[in-house]
Design a protein around this motif. Structure first.
Motif, PDB file in Angstrom:
ATOM      1  N   ASN A 166      -0.983   3.250  -2.777  1.00  0.00           N
ATOM      2  CA  ASN A 166      -1.885   4.366  -2.490  1.00  0.00           C
ATOM      3  C   ASN A 166      -1.440   5.638  -3.214  1.00  0.00           C
ATOM      4  O   ASN A 166      -2.153   6.626  -3.208  1.00  0.00           O
ATOM      5  N   THR A 180      -4.263   2.297  -9.071  1.00  0.00           N
ATOM      6  CA  THR A 180      -4.837   1.558  -7.949  1.00  0.00           C
ATOM      7  C   THR A 180      -6.328   1.880  -7.770  1.00  0.00           C
ATOM      8  O   THR A 180      -7.116   1.040  -7.338  1.00  0.00           O
ATOM      9  N   VAL A 185      -6.755  -3.831   2.565  1.00  0.00           N
ATOM     10  CA  VAL A 185      -6.205  -2.724   3.346  1.00  0.00           C
ATOM     11  C   VAL A 185      -7.338  -2.005   4.094  1.00  0.00           C
ATOM     12  O   VAL A 185      -7.227  -1.718   5.281  1.00  0.00           O
ATOM     13  N   TRP A 206       0.818  -1.211   0.000  1.00  0.00           N
ATOM     14  CA  TRP A 206       0.000   0.000   0.000  1.00  0.00           C
ATOM     15  C   TRP A 206       0.853   1.263   0.000  1.00  0.00           C
ATOM     16  O   TRP A 206       0.468   2.286  -0.566  1.00  0.00           O
ATOM     17  N   LYS A 260      -6.899  -3.403  -2.254  1.00  0.00           N
ATOM     18  CA  LYS A 260      -7.544  -2.225  -1.668  1.00  0.00           C
ATOM     19  C   LYS A 260      -8.533  -2.644  -0.582  1.00  0.00           C
ATOM     20  O   LYS A 260      -8.560  -2.094   0.513  1.00  0.00           O
TER      21      LYS A 260
END
Ligand code: HEC
Ligand code: HEC
Ligand code: HEC
Ligand code: HEC
Ligand code: HEC
Length: 184
Positions: A84, A89, A102, A80, A99
């Motif tokens: 991110n 993404t 997370v 991430w 995603k």
């Protein structure tokens, strides 16, 4: 003798026999490949080749290989930290499971592919410190999408290289092929 064999092989029955023999060889080979080279179902279709092509080092994601027995699989937090900040993404279907993991805090469950049984002692650090490349044992991961195990980590695989490494050094050979080096 050979002439008679060839004549027999040219007959219909001979041809069928040859066909069956070939089929058996091919299906055994295919079975062997399916056992060892089938990539498992993974939570994310993680593309090694894309990441390696971006210049990300093996040891960045698998730092344990230089430090101890296990190489380790990166945590989703590590994924991430990059993802991110990557526009793709937001929209990539391939990245949706990452995603979601997370956001929910639910860890991704990767299925191991490169493994030896519990009664075998393997330590990455000793091998990396001795200058062995990842590729020597795991094949060229820069061409792989989902990791699969190109080697069968059987005893012969280990011993062949150990004998080669020891060369004429008798003392080293004794140590590297000693049962107690790998089984204790
Ligand atoms: C961006 C992070 C990343 C990089 C860079 C990376 N890997 Fe991986 N590696 C992973 C992830 C995630 C998995 C688990 C998914 C899978 O098995 O395909 C994995 C799995 C593996 C496996 C299989 C492990 C198992 O048994 O599950 C091997 C072997 C491996 N990597 C070797 C390498 C080598 C060699 C390199 C460098 C050429 C490399 N990796 C670069 C993230 C990375
Ligand atoms: C050092 C940065 C970095 C890390 C760490 C990283 N990635 Fe990536 N990843 C990238 C880049 C760059 C791309 C290519 C993006 C593009 O094509 O625009 C990518 C692409 C991907 C893709 C393909 C997306 C698509 O739609 O084609 C997947 C899936 C992916 N990463 C999963 C992961 C997972 C899972 C991890 C953690 C194990 C991880 N990445 C760690 C940088 C990283
Ligand atoms: C001498 C052979 C050899 C070399 C060199 C080697 N590995 Fe491994 N690797 C193995 C074996 C054997 C296993 C299975 C270990 C087990 O089951 O305990 C393994 C397992 C793995 C795994 C999955 C399980 C884990 O966490 O250990 C990853 C990831 C991995 N190796 C990455 C790497 C990377 C990255 C490098 C290079 C820095 C590397 N390996 C170098 C033989 C090797
Ligand atoms: C490609 C070559 C290669 C392969 C394959 C390989 N090894 Fe090794 N191994 C080495 C080298 C090089 C050393 C270090 C020898 C020395 O002491 O200089 C070593 C050392 C070791 C040691 C001693 C480590 C220590 O702490 O001193 C063990 C245990 C070991 N290997 C286990 C294994 C097992 C188990 C396998 C198979 C799963 C394996 N190795 C496969 C090259 C290899
Ligand atoms: C360099 C590491 C290494 C050394 C040295 C070694 N082994 Fe192994 N051994 C292995 C590995 C790896 C396996 C796992 C084989 C598999 O999964 O197919 C294994 C498996 C075995 C098995 C289980 C049966 C099999 O073949 O799968 C026996 C029994 C065994 N070893 C005995 C021994 C004996 C006895 C010695 C000493 C003469 C020895 N080993 C030396 C690595 C080693």
């Amino acid at each position: 003798m050979i002439k008679r064999l060839i004549d027999w092989l040219k007959q219909p029955l001979g041809l069928i026999a040859v066909g069956i023999a070939l089929l058996a060889v091919f299906s055994f080979a295919a079975y062997g490949i399916s056992l060892t080279q089938q990539p498992p179902e993974q939570p994310v279709q993680f593309p090694h080749q894309t990441h390696v092509a971006f210049g990300i080092q093996c040891l960045y994601c698998h730092p344990g290989a230089a430090k101890g027995p296990a190489a380790g699989i990166p945590s989703q937090a590590k994924c991430w930290a990059c993802h991110n900040q990557i526009a793709k993404t937001e929209t990539s279907l391939l990245l949706a499971p990452l995603k979601q993991a997370v956001l929910s805090g639910q860890p991704l469950e990767w299925v191991p592919v490169a493994q030896v049984p519990d009664f075998v002692q393997f330590n990455h650090r000793a091998h990396v410190a001795a200058g062995q490349n990842c590729e020597n044992c795991h094949g060229d991961m820069s061409k792989v999408t989902i990791a699969e195990n190109p080697q069968v980590f059987n005893m012969g695989f280990c011993l062949d290289c150990h004998k080669q490494v020891a060369g004429d050094d008798h003392e080293k050979l004794v140590k590297l092929v000693d049962c107690g080096t790998c089984h204790y």
